[in-house]
Design a protein around this motif. Structure first.
Motif, mmCIF file in Angstrom:
data_model
loop_
_atom_site.group_PDB
_atom_site.id
_atom_site.type_symbol
_atom_site.label_atom_id
_atom_site.label_comp_id
_atom_site.label_asym_id
_atom_site.label_seq_id
_atom_site.Cartn_x
_atom_site.Cartn_y
_atom_site.Cartn_z
ATOM 1 N N PRO A 66 0.826 -1.223 0.000
ATOM 2 C CA PRO A 66 0.000 0.000 0.000
ATOM 3 C C PRO A 66 0.853 1.263 0.000
ATOM 4 N N ARG A 67 0.366 2.285 -0.704
ATOM 5 C CA ARG A 67 1.156 3.508 -0.894
ATOM 6 C C ARG A 67 0.249 4.596 -1.452
ATOM 7 N N LEU A 68 0.844 5.746 -1.776
ATOM 8 C CA LEU A 68 0.153 6.818 -2.483
ATOM 9 C C LEU A 68 0.767 6.947 -3.870
ATOM 10 N N ASP A 69 -0.032 6.711 -4.893
ATOM 11 C CA ASP A 69 0.417 6.918 -6.274
ATOM 12 C C ASP A 69 0.092 8.344 -6.703
ATOM 13 N N LEU A 70 0.976 8.946 -7.510
ATOM 14 C CA LEU A 70 0.643 10.220 -8.140
ATOM 15 C C LEU A 70 -0.264 9.962 -9.333
ATOM 16 N N LYS A 71 -1.270 10.811 -9.504
ATOM 17 C CA LYS A 71 -2.150 10.687 -10.653
ATOM 18 C C LYS A 71 -1.404 11.079 -11.931
ATOM 19 N N GLN A 72 -2.016 10.817 -13.088
ATOM 20 C CA GLN A 72 -1.354 11.109 -14.360
ATOM 21 C C GLN A 72 -1.277 12.616 -14.632
ATOM 22 N N HIS A 73 -2.229 13.383 -14.095
ATOM 23 C CA HIS A 73 -2.158 14.850 -14.085
ATOM 24 C C HIS A 73 -1.922 15.272 -12.636
ATOM 25 N N THR A 78 9.176 5.471 -11.976
ATOM 26 C CA THR A 78 9.725 5.197 -13.300
ATOM 27 C C THR A 78 8.971 6.050 -14.298
ATOM 28 N N ALA A 79 9.713 6.851 -15.069
ATOM 29 C CA ALA A 79 9.110 7.678 -16.117
ATOM 30 C C ALA A 79 9.678 7.240 -17.461
ATOM 31 N N VAL A 80 8.831 7.256 -18.495
ATOM 32 C CA VAL A 80 9.240 6.860 -19.841
ATOM 33 C C VAL A 80 8.860 7.990 -20.803
ATOM 34 N N THR A 81 9.845 8.506 -21.513
ATOM 35 C CA THR A 81 9.592 9.578 -22.472
ATOM 36 C C THR A 81 8.942 9.010 -23.733
ATOM 37 N N ASN A 82 8.457 9.901 -24.604
ATOM 38 C CA ASN A 82 7.810 9.416 -25.834
ATOM 39 C C ASN A 82 8.812 8.823 -26.822
ATOM 40 N N SER A 83 10.108 8.967 -26.539
ATOM 41 C CA SER A 83 11.126 8.307 -27.347
ATOM 42 C C SER A 83 11.516 6.946 -26.774
ATOM 43 N N LYS A 107 16.941 17.935 -13.458
ATOM 44 C CA LYS A 107 17.511 16.714 -12.874
ATOM 45 C C LYS A 107 17.290 15.487 -13.748
ATOM 46 N N TYR A 108 16.110 15.386 -14.373
ATOM 47 C CA TYR A 108 15.766 14.158 -15.088
ATOM 48 C C TYR A 108 15.475 14.351 -16.574
ATOM 49 N N GLY A 109 15.447 15.594 -17.053
ATOM 50 C CA GLY A 109 15.159 15.826 -18.460
ATOM 51 C C GLY A 109 13.717 15.551 -18.830
ATOM 52 N N LEU A 110 12.812 15.623 -17.876
ATOM 53 C CA LEU A 110 11.402 15.318 -18.114
ATOM 54 C C LEU A 110 10.583 16.597 -18.243
ATOM 55 N N VAL A 111 9.490 16.512 -19.014
ATOM 56 C CA VAL A 111 8.503 17.582 -19.113
ATOM 57 C C VAL A 111 7.182 17.047 -18.581
ATOM 58 N N GLU A 112 6.200 17.929 -18.431
ATOM 59 C CA GLU A 112 4.943 17.520 -17.801
ATOM 60 C C GLU A 112 4.255 16.385 -18.547
ATOM 61 N N ASP A 113 4.311 16.384 -19.877
ATOM 62 C CA ASP A 113 3.684 15.306 -20.640
ATOM 63 C C ASP A 113 4.279 13.937 -20.319
ATOM 64 N N ASP A 114 5.540 13.913 -19.880
ATOM 65 C CA ASP A 114 6.173 12.631 -19.554
ATOM 66 C C ASP A 114 5.539 11.967 -18.336
ATOM 67 N N LEU A 115 4.823 12.723 -17.555
ATOM 68 C CA LEU A 115 4.158 12.142 -16.388
ATOM 69 C C LEU A 115 2.981 11.255 -16.788
#
Length: 463
Positions: free
Chosen positions: A106-113, A147-152, A228-236
């Protein structure tokens, strides 16, 4: 039935404290070493992916390989579940020994937005995962694992809040001066899931400039994530972000006899199953360990116990080792443990337990003959022949154990992965160490129970 020294049967059942059974110095030394390894594991593995990564590393160090033609092999499913097998002296047609556990907690997940800003706070929307008591997650330090995955297709692993120099996060709580109405509500209604937003930041972007620009704190969060991670909001959108309690596992009590940590349900059994597998070498029967995902939310999905992952692994194992044997023959001859922790009697809430049929800390691994709720609904119910065989196995090895149910009949209940393996016809029962404060951010186990459970799993795997 155990025997007295005189050879006469001991008519009355008498539980044995693990502290008494393992009082010798050699046992206490081994117990402390195991506890240290266990706490290191709990501190490092706070998600199912981290647990599987740890299992892969350990397995490869022990000579396991992804090649099913090897005598010791493993396979990973989507980075969240893992199957391991070591070939035994006897053919699979005579069955195997399987220990199954689950690595999700059990944990708290972040939503997609997740990201938004309110009253100069940068916040993250959460959606709780599994059976939590929401108030336990407020006003405490949290860490972000994900874990985040970019569109590439680039994969980014994220951990913030575990290093002593890292910032942490938190979900703010309402002060008691303003909580009168909240205090009058039922506990199930007093804490709303949509008000469990995690505090992610406070400093605005470009301080001293652009003072009229809106959402400056949110923008600052995005700037830091990108730096830090090279991520943008869409990557979430294609990310799995989990808020978990920050900090390492700790020894608890003046005597250091307890382990306190997040995630002991059920990573205790993941750790102990792997420890037992690597200790019980040259087995009589083929040994298998399965660590699943999604148990806390019903075992659904491609990585849960309801999936076909186990069947696919068994099919490929038979093809590699024993193509003339049918899966049904191997399954019907198999013996398995559904290893999950069991609720221990809480000293302050003893009235919720039927004490004659409950688990007690310090008295060894707990067998639960049947799970389910109330009228045994959705239960696996182990057969007496199998229970008798297990009793003889552990009694013969001198390993203490106990038998318990899940609280008072009308007060609740629960399920495990046992019923999903029982459909194959194999013998299976639930077994695991007792835990206090289960599903909380800081669960408690006994070092003595952890040690005895490891020895029980080992005896089972080499039986």
């Amino acid at each position: 039935m155990t025997k007295k020294k005189s050879g006469e049967p001991q008519l009355e059942s008498k539980p044995r404290s693990c502290w008494d059974v393992y009082s010798a110095k050699k046992h206490r030394t081994a117990m402390d070493k195991l506890a240290r390894r266990y706490m290191e594991f709990l501190s490092a593995c706070k998600t199912e992916r981290e647990t599987v990564d740890w299992a892969i590393e350990r397995a490869e160090a022990e000579g396991f390989t992804p090649d099913f033609h090897s005598h010791a092999c493993f396979r990973v499913m989507r980075g969240k579940s893992i199957f391991l097998a070591r070939q035994g002296k006897r053919p699979l047609s005579e069955g195997f020994r399987l220990v199954g556990a689950h690595g999700d907690t059990p944990r708290l997940d972040l939503k997609q937005h997740p990201l938004f800003e309110e009253v100069s706070f940068g916040l993250g929307k959460t959606h709780y995962y599994g059976g939590i008591r929401k108030h336990q997650w407020l006003a405490r330090p949290l860490a972000l694992h994900g874990t985040a995955v970019t569109n590439s297709g680039e994969v980014k692993r994220i951990v913030i809040g575990e290093d002593p120099g890292d910032p942490v996060f938190t979900v703010a709580d309402l002060l008691p001066h303003l909580a009168q109405k909240q205090g009058e509500k039922k506990l199930s209604e007093a804490f709303e899931a949509e008000k469990m937003s995690v505090v992610l930041g406070h400093e605005p972007s470009n301080p001293g400039k652009d003072e009229e620009e809106k959402s400056r704190v949110k923008r600052r969060m995005l700037e830091l994530i990108h730096e830090k991670y090279g991520l943008v909001e869409d990557d979430l959108y294609s990310a799995e972000m989990q808020m978990v309690p920050a900090g390492p596992a700790r020894e608890v009590g003046l005597d250091r006899g307890l382990v306190g940590s997040y995630g002991q349900d059920d990573r205790a059994c993941c750790f102990l199953a792997m420890e037992a597998l690597f200790a019980a070498k040259q087995p009589e029967h083929t040994q298998m360990v399965l660590i699943w995902d999604k148990e806390e939310i019903g075992s659904d999905g491609s990585t849960g116990a309801k999936s076909m992952f186990f069947e696919y692994c068994l099919d490929d194992l038979l093809e590699a080792w024993e193509p003339e044997t049918s899966p049904s023959r191997a399954l019907l001859a198999a013996k398995a443990l559904s290893t999950d922790v069991h609720p221990a009697v809480d000293p302050d809430y003893q009235e919720f337990h039927e004490k004659l049929n409950s688990a007690y800390m310090g008295f060894g691994p707990t067998f639960c003959k049947f799970t389910g709720s109330r009228g045994k609904y959705a239960a696996n119910d182990a057969h007496p022949e199998y229970v008798g065989w297990l009793r003889g196995l552990l009694d013969g090895a001198g390993v203490p154990w106990q038998m318990a149910g899940l609280g008072k009949v009308d007060l609740g209940g629960g399920g495990t992965v046992a019923k999903f393996l029982a459909v194959y016809g194999m013998d299976i029962i639930d077994c695991g160490p007792p835990v206090l404060s289960m599903h909380s951010p800081f669960e408690l186990t006994s070092k003595a129970d952890i040690y005895a459970t490891k020895l029980a799993f080992e005896e089972f795997l080499k039986s």
